[in-house]
Design a protein around this motif. Structure first.
Motif, PDB file in Angstrom:
ATOM      1  N   TRP A 145       0.861  -1.175   0.000  1.00  0.00           N
ATOM      2  CA  TRP A 145       0.000   0.000   0.000  1.00  0.00           C
ATOM      3  C   TRP A 145       0.896   1.224   0.000  1.00  0.00           C
ATOM      4  O   TRP A 145       2.067   1.160   0.386  1.00  0.00           O
ATOM      5  CB  TRP A 145      -0.900  -0.031   1.240  1.00  0.00           C
ATOM      6  CG  TRP A 145      -2.052   0.924   1.265  1.00  0.00           C
ATOM      7  CD1 TRP A 145      -2.696   1.486   0.211  1.00  0.00           C
ATOM      8  CD2 TRP A 145      -2.716   1.409   2.439  1.00  0.00           C
ATOM      9  NE1 TRP A 145      -3.728   2.295   0.642  1.00  0.00           N
ATOM     10  CE2 TRP A 145      -3.752   2.254   2.017  1.00  0.00           C
ATOM     11  CE3 TRP A 145      -2.520   1.208   3.809  1.00  0.00           C
ATOM     12  CZ2 TRP A 145      -4.600   2.911   2.914  1.00  0.00           C
ATOM     13  CZ3 TRP A 145      -3.373   1.847   4.685  1.00  0.00           C
ATOM     14  CH2 TRP A 145      -4.404   2.688   4.239  1.00  0.00           C
ATOM     15  N   HIS A 146       0.319   2.366  -0.396  1.00  0.00           N
ATOM     16  CA  HIS A 146       1.097   3.610  -0.379  1.00  0.00           C
ATOM     17  C   HIS A 146       1.098   4.260   0.994  1.00  0.00           C
ATOM     18  O   HIS A 146       1.899   5.160   1.264  1.00  0.00           O
ATOM     19  CB  HIS A 146       0.520   4.616  -1.385  1.00  0.00           C
ATOM     20  CG  HIS A 146      -0.831   5.132  -0.992  1.00  0.00           C
ATOM     21  ND1 HIS A 146      -1.997   4.454  -1.299  1.00  0.00           N
ATOM     22  CD2 HIS A 146      -1.210   6.234  -0.303  1.00  0.00           C
ATOM     23  CE1 HIS A 146      -3.034   5.129  -0.826  1.00  0.00           C
ATOM     24  NE2 HIS A 146      -2.581   6.213  -0.221  1.00  0.00           N
ATOM     25  N   SER A 147       0.202   3.818   1.869  1.00  0.00           N
ATOM     26  CA  SER A 147       0.019   4.450   3.178  1.00  0.00           C
ATOM     27  C   SER A 147       0.491   3.518   4.287  1.00  0.00           C
ATOM     28  O   SER A 147       0.719   2.332   4.073  1.00  0.00           O
ATOM     29  CB  SER A 147      -1.460   4.799   3.365  1.00  0.00           C
ATOM     30  OG  SER A 147      -1.675   5.531   4.541  1.00  0.00           O
ATOM     31  N   GLU A 206      -5.201  -0.035  -3.424  1.00  0.00           N
ATOM     32  CA  GLU A 206      -5.404   1.365  -3.802  1.00  0.00           C
ATOM     33  C   GLU A 206      -4.261   1.946  -4.654  1.00  0.00           C
ATOM     34  O   GLU A 206      -3.687   2.984  -4.335  1.00  0.00           O
ATOM     35  CB  GLU A 206      -5.617   2.215  -2.559  1.00  0.00           C
ATOM     36  CG  GLU A 206      -6.805   1.777  -1.732  1.00  0.00           C
ATOM     37  CD  GLU A 206      -6.943   2.544  -0.425  1.00  0.00           C
ATOM     38  OE1 GLU A 206      -6.166   3.480  -0.173  1.00  0.00           O
ATOM     39  OE2 GLU A 206      -7.845   2.190   0.362  1.00  0.00           O
ATOM     40  N   ALA A 207      -3.980   1.336  -5.774  1.00  0.00           N
ATOM     41  CA  ALA A 207      -2.884   1.783  -6.630  1.00  0.00           C
ATOM     42  C   ALA A 207      -3.309   2.768  -7.713  1.00  0.00           C
ATOM     43  O   ALA A 207      -2.459   3.276  -8.445  1.00  0.00           O
ATOM     44  CB  ALA A 207      -2.215   0.574  -7.293  1.00  0.00           C
ATOM     45  N   TYR A 259      -6.569  -7.813  -5.869  1.00  0.00           N
ATOM     46  CA  TYR A 259      -6.344  -6.375  -5.918  1.00  0.00           C
ATOM     47  C   TYR A 259      -7.544  -5.733  -5.237  1.00  0.00           C
ATOM     48  O   TYR A 259      -8.696  -6.118  -5.491  1.00  0.00           O
ATOM     49  CB  TYR A 259      -6.211  -5.863  -7.358  1.00  0.00           C
ATOM     50  CG  TYR A 259      -6.082  -4.353  -7.377  1.00  0.00           C
ATOM     51  CD1 TYR A 259      -4.854  -3.757  -7.151  1.00  0.00           C
ATOM     52  CD2 TYR A 259      -7.202  -3.535  -7.548  1.00  0.00           C
ATOM     53  CE1 TYR A 259      -4.733  -2.370  -7.108  1.00  0.00           C
ATOM     54  CE2 TYR A 259      -7.093  -2.159  -7.499  1.00  0.00           C
ATOM     55  CZ  TYR A 259      -5.855  -1.576  -7.273  1.00  0.00           C
ATOM     56  OH  TYR A 259      -5.749  -0.220  -7.204  1.00  0.00           O
ATOM     57  N   ASN A 260      -7.311  -4.711  -4.376  1.00  0.00           N
ATOM     58  CA  ASN A 260      -8.359  -4.138  -3.530  1.00  0.00           C
ATOM     59  C   ASN A 260      -8.386  -2.618  -3.677  1.00  0.00           C
ATOM     60  O   ASN A 260      -7.344  -1.969  -3.619  1.00  0.00           O
ATOM     61  CB  ASN A 260      -8.066  -4.512  -2.071  1.00  0.00           C
ATOM     62  CG  ASN A 260      -9.193  -4.204  -1.115  1.00  0.00           C
ATOM     63  OD1 ASN A 260     -10.323  -4.629  -1.320  1.00  0.00           O
ATOM     64  ND2 ASN A 260      -8.896  -3.481  -0.051  1.00  0.00           N
ATOM     65  N   ILE A 306      -8.615  -0.609 -13.855  1.00  0.00           N
ATOM     66  CA  ILE A 306      -8.246  -1.829 -13.142  1.00  0.00           C
ATOM     67  C   ILE A 306      -8.575  -3.062 -13.979  1.00  0.00           C
ATOM     68  O   ILE A 306      -7.788  -4.025 -14.022  1.00  0.00           O
ATOM     69  CB  ILE A 306      -8.941  -1.867 -11.770  1.00  0.00           C
ATOM     70  CG1 ILE A 306      -8.424  -0.725 -10.894  1.00  0.00           C
ATOM     71  CG2 ILE A 306      -8.709  -3.202 -11.081  1.00  0.00           C
ATOM     72  CD1 ILE A 306      -9.262  -0.464  -9.660  1.00  0.00           C
ATOM     73  N   ALA A 307      -9.704  -3.038 -14.674  1.00  0.00           N
ATOM     74  CA  ALA A 307     -10.022  -4.150 -15.570  1.00  0.00           C
ATOM     75  C   ALA A 307      -8.968  -4.290 -16.661  1.00  0.00           C
ATOM     76  O   ALA A 307      -8.582  -5.406 -17.033  1.00  0.00           O
ATOM     77  CB  ALA A 307     -11.406  -3.950 -16.186  1.00  0.00           C
TER      78      ALA A 307
END
Length: 356
Positions: free
Chosen positions: A122-124, A167-168, A208-209, A223-224
């Motif tokens: 994650w980025h966070s 969350e990318a 992937y979330n 995302i698809a």
């Protein structure tokens, strides 16, 4: 796909390992468990694999809360809300601490609940040692693999699914401009899934979330496209997590959620609602609770009616432990149980959808 009682039993038992017995004051809620009509019991009858909840570590000294959280009639699956995130798992470089994750996962194993593990990248909530230094591309790839290797190996075969990347993407469908993109480039997503596949263990689903993907929009379509690219390159991916953090009266409709899920089930993925809550602008009212109930019910029904939606997870079930008030000023009460542990109209609306 739809699941029989036998398939649920196999999914839970095959992932179970020996775990320490719960503390003496740990309450499994046996009185509740004798009741057959909790949300998980209803979800399983409806053909879903589970109805689950996130649990965060500050709740673990609250026996009343735990008697609901580990009541398998209500919740057949548990997700650690924070305890498996990078800042807690690897607080110093190559020094790993699994205490917070274990505090959620081990009781769930003992209680024969499934586990969704959250998250590997994650980025966070990254530790200072990772964000305060400039690494080369090869250094950061090595750090990424080392982290996934250690965490995934530690929880090997204990998780039904891992949220591999969280969350990318931005809402406009572009990549989020974060440490991973700056240093590695877009291929960090492929690498994370490759590393996860290498270490998570047999049968664990790789997800992937993300949030704001519950409608067909720029983000969900991007995302698809990523999923199609992965499939063309034989990059492993099994599922798409719809976080479903909504606002009362502004949530997507049943048809919108179902159409977005179809984008991914048509690609051969399973999908799940992974972090459902519906926040309300305060003060609350009977009218707002009635609308909140409709919003919850529409999303749960969309999952129930989608062949390859495997389950629903609420992002905690008790209002006082919600993340919402700390992030959204003037908003709150997003959960199924109120502060006094009363089941809200949303609870009964979800139960009715699952019962139909």
């Amino acid at each position: 796909m739809r699941f029989t009682t036998l398939s649920v039993a196999l999914a839970t038992s095959s992932l179970s390992i020996a775990a320490p017995a719960p503390a003496a004051n740990y309450d499994h809620g046996n009185d509740h468990a004798r009741k057959p009509e909790g949300l998980n019991a209803l979800a399983r009858k409806a053909g879903l694999l589970y109805f689950g909840t996130a649990i965060d570590n500050p709740s673990l000294n609250n026996t009343k809360y735990l008697s609901i959280a580990y009541n398998t009639s209500e919740f057949g699956q548990v997700t650690p809300a924070n305890g498996q995130k990078w800042m807690y798992i690897e607080p110093s470089r190559n020094v790993f601490n699994y205490a917070m994750g274990d505090a959620i996962i081990k009781p769930a194993i003992q209680n024969h609940q499934m586990r969704r593990c959250h998250n590997l990248l994650w980025h966070s909530q990254l530790p200072d040692w990772l964000t305060s230094k400039n690494y080369t591309k090869s250094e950061l790839i090595g750090i990424l693999e080392n982290h996934i290797k250690h965490e995934a190996n530690y929880y090997k075969n204990e998780c039904y699914a891992w949220d591999v990347v969280n969350e990318a993407f931005n809402d406009d469908g572009t990549y989020r401009n974060d440490l991973w993109l700056w240093t590695i480039g877009p291929e960090y997503l492929e690498l994370a899934f490759k590393f996860a596949k290498k270490y998570v263990g047999r049968g664990t689903k790789l997800y992937y979330n993300d949030y704001n993907v519950e409608r067909v929009n720029n983000k969900s379509m991007a995302i698809a496209s990523m999923v199609k690219s992965f499939q063309a390159k034989d990059i492993p991916i099994d599922g798409l997590g719809f976080q479903a953090h909504f606002t009362t009266g502004k949530a997507p409709s049943y048809d919108e959620v179902k159409a977005s899920m179809k984008q991914f089930t048509d690609l051969g993925l399973e999908v799940a609602i992974t972090e459902l809550d519906v926040r309300t602008t305060l003060p609350d009212s009977d009218e707002k609770q009635a609308q909140q109930a409709k919003d919850y019910a529409a999303t749960v029904k969309a999952c129930k009616d989608t062949e390859d939606c495997v389950g629903v997870t609420v992002w905690d079930f008790w209002d006082p432990l919600s993340w919402v008030p700390d992030v959204f000023s003037g908003q709150g009460v997003p959960c199924l149980w109120s502060a006094n542990y009363t089941k809200k109209p949303a609870y009964y609306a979800v139960a009715e959808v699952l019962r139909d």
